[in-house]
Design a protein around this motif. Structure first.
Motif, short mmCIF file in Angstrom:
data_model
loop_
_atom_site.label_atom_id
_atom_site.label_comp_id
_atom_site.label_asym_id
_atom_site.label_seq_id
_atom_site.Cartn_x
_atom_site.Cartn_y
_atom_site.Cartn_z
N VAL A 6 51.85 14.91 85.57
CA VAL A 6 51.88 15.64 86.84
C VAL A 6 53.02 15.12 87.70
N LEU A 7 53.77 16.06 88.28
CA LEU A 7 54.83 15.72 89.23
C LEU A 7 54.53 16.44 90.54
N LEU A 8 54.39 15.65 91.62
CA LEU A 8 54.18 16.21 92.95
C LEU A 8 55.50 16.12 93.71
N ASP A 9 56.14 17.27 93.87
CA ASP A 9 57.43 17.32 94.56
C ASP A 9 57.22 17.90 95.95
N GLY A 10 56.94 17.02 96.91
CA GLY A 10 56.68 17.47 98.27
C GLY A 10 55.26 17.95 98.47
N ALA A 11 54.36 17.58 97.59
CA ALA A 11 52.95 18.00 97.71
C ALA A 11 52.07 16.77 97.60
N LYS A 12 52.22 15.87 98.56
CA LYS A 12 51.58 14.56 98.48
C LYS A 12 50.05 14.63 98.42
N ALA A 13 49.45 15.57 99.15
CA ALA A 13 47.99 15.62 99.22
C ALA A 13 47.39 16.59 98.21
N SER A 14 48.15 16.97 97.22
CA SER A 14 47.67 17.96 96.26
C SER A 14 46.52 17.41 95.42
N PRO A 15 45.46 18.20 95.24
CA PRO A 15 44.33 17.79 94.37
C PRO A 15 44.58 18.13 92.91
N LEU A 16 45.82 18.45 92.56
CA LEU A 16 46.12 18.95 91.22
C LEU A 16 45.65 18.01 90.12
N ALA A 17 45.93 16.72 90.25
CA ALA A 17 45.57 15.78 89.19
C ALA A 17 44.06 15.75 88.97
N LYS A 18 43.29 15.72 90.05
CA LYS A 18 41.83 15.69 89.92
C LYS A 18 41.31 16.97 89.28
N ASP A 19 41.89 18.10 89.68
CA ASP A 19 41.44 19.37 89.11
C ASP A 19 41.76 19.46 87.62
N LEU A 20 42.90 18.91 87.22
CA LEU A 20 43.25 18.90 85.80
C LEU A 20 42.27 18.04 85.01
N GLN A 21 41.94 16.90 85.54
CA GLN A 21 40.98 16.02 84.87
C GLN A 21 39.61 16.68 84.79
N ALA A 22 39.24 17.37 85.86
CA ALA A 22 37.95 18.07 85.87
C ALA A 22 37.92 19.19 84.84
N ALA A 23 39.11 19.72 84.51
CA ALA A 23 39.20 20.79 83.52
C ALA A 23 39.25 20.25 82.10
N GLY A 24 39.10 18.94 81.94
CA GLY A 24 39.07 18.34 80.61
C GLY A 24 40.43 17.95 80.07
N LEU A 25 41.40 17.74 80.95
CA LEU A 25 42.75 17.38 80.53
C LEU A 25 43.04 15.93 80.92
#
Length: 428
Positions: A6-25
């Motif tokens: 995961v690369l957060l480019d200007g999206a410091k508070a993004s929940p992306l990583a947690k959502d990906l893990q929750a999706a089984g990744l």
């Protein structure tokens, strides 16, 4: 489990990583700066790269393009950028999915599957294109190799193709690979021959110049001198055109420069100093020797040594003749020229001995060697007769010696052609 960097480019508070893990990744790392992308990919070798970049900048496009060029993998970008031009840039940079205005956790897995599917499709298309390009290039190589075999063996197109195909099957190579080897060897063989001719011509032009100075059949020898000068020009032009400048440019330049200084002396007044012309000719000879040796080595084909040796016989025959004339025209330096004559004689006879023992010898080559040896012995005898003669008889003897030296050259030219032909057959 699918690994996602995961690369957060200007999206410091993004929940992306947690959502990906929750999706089984699996998320091995979350990067917070674009310049970390390549190092992160090298470190983790992820199956996929997912980027959250609300307002992507130039640095991101450059990093993604670098990734596609060095370590390609599926890329999914979530962004708020609706600019159509940037969408096109993203595709050019190797992005498979450019998702605008957020992702939504339920859509993560479908979008990842889409990115992976597009990536696999793109890779398959690239592989297909590479294969088609390779086949097209191989076809061109095969056509060129066929032409070489047709000229070397005097056979029609279909026979040359069958010969190539049979050799490829026997050696378990693609026809394109074998064709490339034939072209490679033929190119270097031509280079060795042309550079070798420069060695001979460097000595021949001075020999002919000396004959003109001595007044021996001046019109004929002037015509031969002009013809030899034209051959030097043509050979230098061909070598400059056909050889790689980065590889051989520094070796092609010295003979060209030496010839540029020698040529005016040969076209100038008959009283031009023989010593100056001879020194420049030897400079041309030395630089041509270096070029020939480098080409022989670069060719990586053993028969090139035989071709080089046969070609060098041409030079030695003319060097001997040149030194014999210098010994007659410059009595003060007779011992120096006599030593050079002896060195040329020994080298010529050693060269013939090598060619007689070479494995590619054929009846035609042996016949050509016999003819060359006979002409060589006649030239040696002619040099001795000219040395003993005086007055008008010396002039006549010099004419006979000049004719004998040209006969040796003709015989060795035929020998070289036979060796080159035999080498082409051996490679074929």
């Amino acid at each position: 489990m699918t690994s996602v960097l995961v690369l957060l480019d200007g999206a410091k508070a993004s929940p992306l990583a947690k959502d990906l893990q929750a999706a089984g990744l699996q998320v091995p790392e979350v990067l917070d700066a674009v310049h970390q992308l390549m190092a992160g990919v090298v470190r983790h070798a992820p199956d996929l790269v997912v980027v959250d970049a609300p307002l992507p900048g130039e640095a991101l496009f450059q990093a993604l393009a670098a990734l596609a060029g060095t370590a390609p993998r599926p890329v999914l970008v979530f962004t708020g950028d609706v600019d159509a031009q940037n969408m096109a840039r993203a595709l050019d940079a190797g992005v498979q999915v450019w998702a605008v205005n957020g992702y939504g956790a339920p859509r993560l897995r479908p979008l990842i599957h889409l990115a992976q599917a597009r990536f696999q499709r793109e890779q398959a298309l690239r592989e297909e294109l590479r294969d088609l390009t390779q086949r097209f290039e191989e076809r061109k190589l095969v056509e060129r190799a066929k032409g070489i075999l047709m000229r070397a063996r005097q056979i029609p197109d279909e026979d040359a193709f069958q010969l190539l195909r049979g050799a490829a099957m026997q050696t378990q190579q693609r026809m394109g690979q074998l064709a490339q080897q034939i072209i490679h060897s033929a190119r270097y063989a031509e280079g060795v021959n042309r550079a070798g001719q420069l060695r001979m011509l460097s000595q021949r032009v001075v020999k002919l110049h000396l004959l003109c100075l001595a007044g021996v059949d001046e019109a004929r020898h002037r015509a031969l001198l002009d013809e030899s000068a034209a051959r030097i020009d043509a050979n230098l032009a061909l070598l400059q055109r056909n050889l790689s400048q980065p590889t051989f440019g520094d070796l092609i330049a010295p003979p060209s420069e030496a010839w540029a200084r020698l040529k005016p002396l040969l076209r100038g007044a008959p009283a031009a100093a023989p010593a100056q012309a001879d020194a420049l000719a030897d400079e041309l000879l030395a630089s041509a020797e270096r070029l020939t040796a480098s080409l022989e080595s670069a060719g990586s084909v053993a028969p090139l040594r035989a071709l080089n040796t046969a070609g060098r016989q041409r030079m030695l025959s003319q060097r001997y003749a040149k030194c014999a004339l210098l010994a007659l025209l410059e009595p003060a330096a007779v011992s120096q020229h006599a030593q050079a004559m002896d060195e040329a004689r020994q080298a010529f006879e050693q060269g013939l001995a090598y060619l007689q023992a070479a494995p590619l010898s054929t009846p035609e080559i042996r016949a050509a060697m016999d003819a060359a040896l006979g002409a060589w012995q006649q030239m040696l005898a002619g040099a001795a007769l000219a040395e003993r003669a005086t007055g008008r008889e010396r002039q006549n003897r010099l004419g006979a010696f000049a004719t004998a030296s040209e006969a040796v050259l003709d015989a060795v030219e035929r020998l070289t052609a036979q060796v080159e032909h035999s080498m082409q057959l051996l490679m074929g």
